[in-house]
Structures are given as structure tokens and as C-alpha cells.
Design a protein around this motif. Structure first.
Motif, PDB file in Angstrom:
ATOM      1  N   ARG A  87      22.244 -12.527  -7.225  1.00 39.35           N
ATOM      2  CA  ARG A  87      21.992 -11.131  -6.720  1.00 39.35           C
ATOM      3  C   ARG A  87      23.155 -10.909  -5.499  1.00 39.35           C
ATOM      4  O   ARG A  87      23.507  -9.735  -5.385  1.00 39.35           O
ATOM      5  CB  ARG A  87      20.634 -10.787  -6.303  1.00 39.35           C
ATOM      6  N   ASN A 107      19.010 -17.460  -8.901  1.00 43.31           N
ATOM      7  CA  ASN A 107      18.895 -15.919  -8.909  1.00 43.31           C
ATOM      8  C   ASN A 107      19.123 -15.251  -7.776  1.00 43.31           C
ATOM      9  O   ASN A 107      19.745 -14.109  -7.929  1.00 43.31           O
ATOM     10  CB  ASN A 107      17.166 -15.532  -9.358  1.00 43.31           C
ATOM     11  N   ASP A 124      25.772  -8.068  -5.227  1.00 46.40           N
ATOM     12  CA  ASP A 124      25.902  -6.835  -4.120  1.00 46.40           C
ATOM     13  C   ASP A 124      26.999  -6.995  -3.257  1.00 46.40           C
ATOM     14  O   ASP A 124      27.490  -5.923  -2.752  1.00 46.40           O
ATOM     15  CB  ASP A 124      24.506  -7.037  -3.091  1.00 46.40           C
ATOM     16  N   GLU A 159      22.936 -11.435 -17.207  1.00 47.25           N
ATOM     17  CA  GLU A 159      21.576 -11.162 -17.425  1.00 47.25           C
ATOM     18  C   GLU A 159      21.005 -10.027 -16.589  1.00 47.25           C
ATOM     19  O   GLU A 159      19.938  -9.349 -16.627  1.00 47.25           O
ATOM     20  CB  GLU A 159      20.826 -12.293 -17.676  1.00 47.25           C
ATOM     21  N   SER A 160      21.635 -10.023 -15.318  1.00 52.05           N
ATOM     22  CA  SER A 160      21.336  -9.118 -14.152  1.00 52.05           C
ATOM     23  C   SER A 160      22.014  -7.867 -14.458  1.00 52.05           C
ATOM     24  O   SER A 160      21.848  -6.779 -13.372  1.00 52.05           O
ATOM     25  CB  SER A 160      21.877  -9.728 -12.861  1.00 52.05           C
ATOM     26  N   LEU A 161      22.411  -7.251 -15.617  1.00 54.43           N
ATOM     27  CA  LEU A 161      22.958  -6.039 -15.918  1.00 54.43           C
ATOM     28  C   LEU A 161      22.130  -4.813 -15.606  1.00 54.43           C
ATOM     29  O   LEU A 161      21.009  -4.802 -15.835  1.00 54.43           O
ATOM     30  CB  LEU A 161      23.302  -6.092 -17.604  1.00 54.43           C
ATOM     31  N   LYS A 162      22.571  -4.274 -14.496  1.00 50.31           N
ATOM     32  CA  LYS A 162      22.059  -2.795 -14.166  1.00 50.31           C
ATOM     33  C   LYS A 162      23.158  -2.040 -13.967  1.00 50.31           C
ATOM     34  O   LYS A 162      24.290  -2.624 -13.910  1.00 50.31           O
ATOM     35  CB  LYS A 162      21.233  -3.037 -12.762  1.00 50.31           C
ATOM     36  N   GLU A 163      22.891  -0.894 -13.988  1.00 47.61           N
ATOM     37  CA  GLU A 163      23.919   0.369 -13.954  1.00 47.61           C
ATOM     38  C   GLU A 163      24.786  -0.093 -12.735  1.00 47.61           C
ATOM     39  O   GLU A 163      26.238   0.149 -12.798  1.00 47.61           O
ATOM     40  CB  GLU A 163      23.632   1.757 -13.937  1.00 47.61           C
ATOM     41  N   LYS A 164      24.000  -0.322 -11.457  1.00 37.72           N
ATOM     42  CA  LYS A 164      25.024  -0.248 -10.122  1.00 37.72           C
ATOM     43  C   LYS A 164      25.862  -1.818 -10.095  1.00 37.72           C
ATOM     44  O   LYS A 164      26.726  -1.768  -9.413  1.00 37.72           O
ATOM     45  CB  LYS A 164      23.899  -0.356  -9.199  1.00 37.72           C
ATOM     46  N   TYR A 165      25.435  -2.605 -11.253  1.00 42.54           N
ATOM     47  CA  TYR A 165      26.229  -3.858 -11.357  1.00 42.54           C
ATOM     48  C   TYR A 165      27.392  -3.886 -11.993  1.00 42.54           C
ATOM     49  O   TYR A 165      28.194  -4.868 -12.288  1.00 42.54           O
ATOM     50  CB  TYR A 165      25.333  -4.940 -11.378  1.00 42.54           C
ATOM     51  N   VAL A 166      27.730  -2.728 -13.037  1.00 43.73           N
ATOM     52  CA  VAL A 166      28.650  -2.971 -13.841  1.00 43.73           C
ATOM     53  C   VAL A 166      30.127  -3.097 -13.393  1.00 43.73           C
ATOM     54  O   VAL A 166      30.754  -3.955 -13.994  1.00 43.73           O
ATOM     55  CB  VAL A 166      28.559  -1.476 -14.864  1.00 43.73           C
TER      56      VAL A 166
END
Ligand SMILES: [Zn+2]
Ligand SMILES: [Zn+2]
Length: 252
Positions: free
Chosen positions: A154, A150, A158, A185-192
Motif C-alpha cells: 500500500r 500488505n 501511494d 489484488e490491491s486494485l482500486k481505481e486510484k491505484y490504476v
């Protein structure tokens, strides 16, 4: 207040820099970088476990609650754990669990002897005794792996905003499928944008395997079977490794 905040920012910047360097090193090696770092951390975790944690507070509670370790890590402990530590671990589990199993025996007896009026209460007590006897929590080594994966997924997400990491990632082996799914699964807007990069590389690696298999089947054809055999002969092991995680299979 301000100098303290600056100090925190300085420590954080140094920490980020060291993570990035770690990631650069991992991306330049063969295989899934997350699998590799999980292996490295597990090795350190194993050393720490057999040196200290096997006999201390939360470490002890974890393996007692779980009745030891998962199947894979029980095999690992059997193979590499020192005899003294293994004896301590398993004797402490038995010492702790025997009264619970005795409680379960008592609950079964009480249920058997209970009359119609007390049956509901006895059944509830029996269910609780069964639940108390079952493994709880997780395997301490699996938790080490999950935490590391995990953390580094991340870190990768980043760091993929930096051009030089992107470039290294494009030239790397990419992720094994389990860590690929974990990254998704770590999908967040900033990671697209970073996830888009990861999916692109994954498609390229799958396409390489697809080509290898096509080459394999082409050479199986009698018209081309005289051609020298090459890496396409081992596409299946590369596919297995990618699908399962690099550490799970030894080289063929
Ligand atoms: Zn992996
Ligand atoms: Zn485990």
C-alpha cells in the motif's frame, strides 16, 4: 479542535515522510523491496517474540491455537529460538491441548456406545471434538510477514504517485511474482496508474530474463560454445528467485 487536527496531520505527514524514506532505501537495494522489508520486520518480530510475546497473552494464544508454527517457521524456531523459550512454548501447547484430545477420545467412545436414538447427537459432538482439536488461526510469523507485505505494498502504491519514487522504481529490481500478484489484488481505481507502472517494470524484468535465456541457449550451440560464459548461466536462479520471492533461495 483545530490545533488537535493540525497536530494529527503533522504526525501523519511525518509518518508518511518516514515511510517514503524507508521505501527509497528499499528501492535502492538489490531484489524485491517487499521481500526485503518483510525479512527486516520478521527479524525484529522474532526478537520481540523470543523476548516477550512467547510468554504473553495474545502471542501465547496464537501459537497454542495453531499448534505451534507453520513448517517453515518451525524450522526457523528450531534453528534460532532459545532453548528455554522453545521448551515453554511446546510444553504450554501440550498442556493446553491434551484435555482437548482427551475430549476427542471421549467423543469417539460416546459415539461408539451410542444407540440409534442418540447417534445423531453423538456424531455432532464427535465432529465438534475433531474441529476443536484442529489447528486454528495462523502462524504468528506468517502473520507478521503478511501484515508487513500488505502495509508496504500500500505504501508503494501511494508513493508511486511521486515522480522521484517512480524513477527509483523504474531503476529497481521490481517485485517478485508473489508480491506482484499481491499488488494487483490491491486494485482500486486510484491505484490504476501505479499498477500500470508496476506491470510495465515487471514486463521489463521478465524481458531481461528472456534475453538471458536466449543468450544461454545461443552459447549452448556448438558454433558459439567457445564464447566466454557470463551471467546468462545463472538466469535460471534469477528466474526462480523472481517466481518464488527473493528470500526463499540462497545464492548459487
Ligand atoms: Zn517479494
Ligand atoms: Zn509461518
Amino acid at each position: 479542535m483545530l490545533p488537535r487536527r493540525r497536530e494529527r496531520e503533522r504526525i501523519q505527514a511525518r509518518f508518511d515522510e518516514s515511510n517514503r524514506m524507508d521505501l527509497e532505501r528499499l528501492l535502492q537495494q538489490e531484489g524485491c523491496p517487499i521481500c526485503r522489508v518483510c525479512d527486516e520486520h520478521l527479524e525484529r518480530g522474532r526478537f520481540w517474540f523470543f523476548t516477550e510475546a512467547y510468554g504473553e497473552g495474545s502471542g501465547v494464544r496464537k501459537y497454542i491455537d495453531y499448534w505451534g508454527f507453520c513448517e517453515k517457521h518451525t524450522r526457523m524456531v528450531a534453528k534460532i529460538g532459545p532453548k528455554w523459550q522453545k521448551s515453554v512454548i511446546y510444553s504450554w501447547i501440550i498442556n493446553d491441548k491434551m484435555p482437548i484430545i482427551q475430549g476427542l477420545l471421549g467423543a469417539l467412545e460416546s459415539y461408539r456406545k451410542s444407540n440409534f436414538v442418540k447417534r445423531t447427537v453423538a456424531l455432532k459432538a464427535l465432529r465438534k471434538a475433531i474441529s476443536d482439536a484442529r489447528p486454528r488461526g495462523g502462524c504468528i510469523f506468517c502473520e507478521n510477514i503478511t501484515w508487513t507485505a500488505n502495509y508496504y505494498i500500500r505504501t508503494l502504491l501511494d508513493a508511486l504517485t511521486h515522480a522521484e519514487i517512480q524513477d527509483l522504481y523504474r531503476r529497481s529490481s521490481g517485485l517478485c511474482m508473489p508480491h506482484f500478484f499481491q499488488a494487483l489484488e490491491s486494485l482500486k481505481e486510484k491505484y490504476v496508474p501505479q499498477l500500470q507502472e508496476i506491470v510495465k517494470v515487471q514486463l521489463e524484468r521478465l524481458d531481461q530474463l528472456k534475453n538471458d535465456f536466449e543468450e544461454f541457449f545461443r552459447k549452448e550451440d556448438y558454433r558459439f560454445s567457445h564464447e566466454p560464459k557470463d551471467k546468462e548461466q545463472f538466469a535460471w536462479i534469477r528466474a526462480m528467485k523472481r517466481f518464488l520471492g527473493e528470500t526463499e533461495l540462497s545464492e548459487c
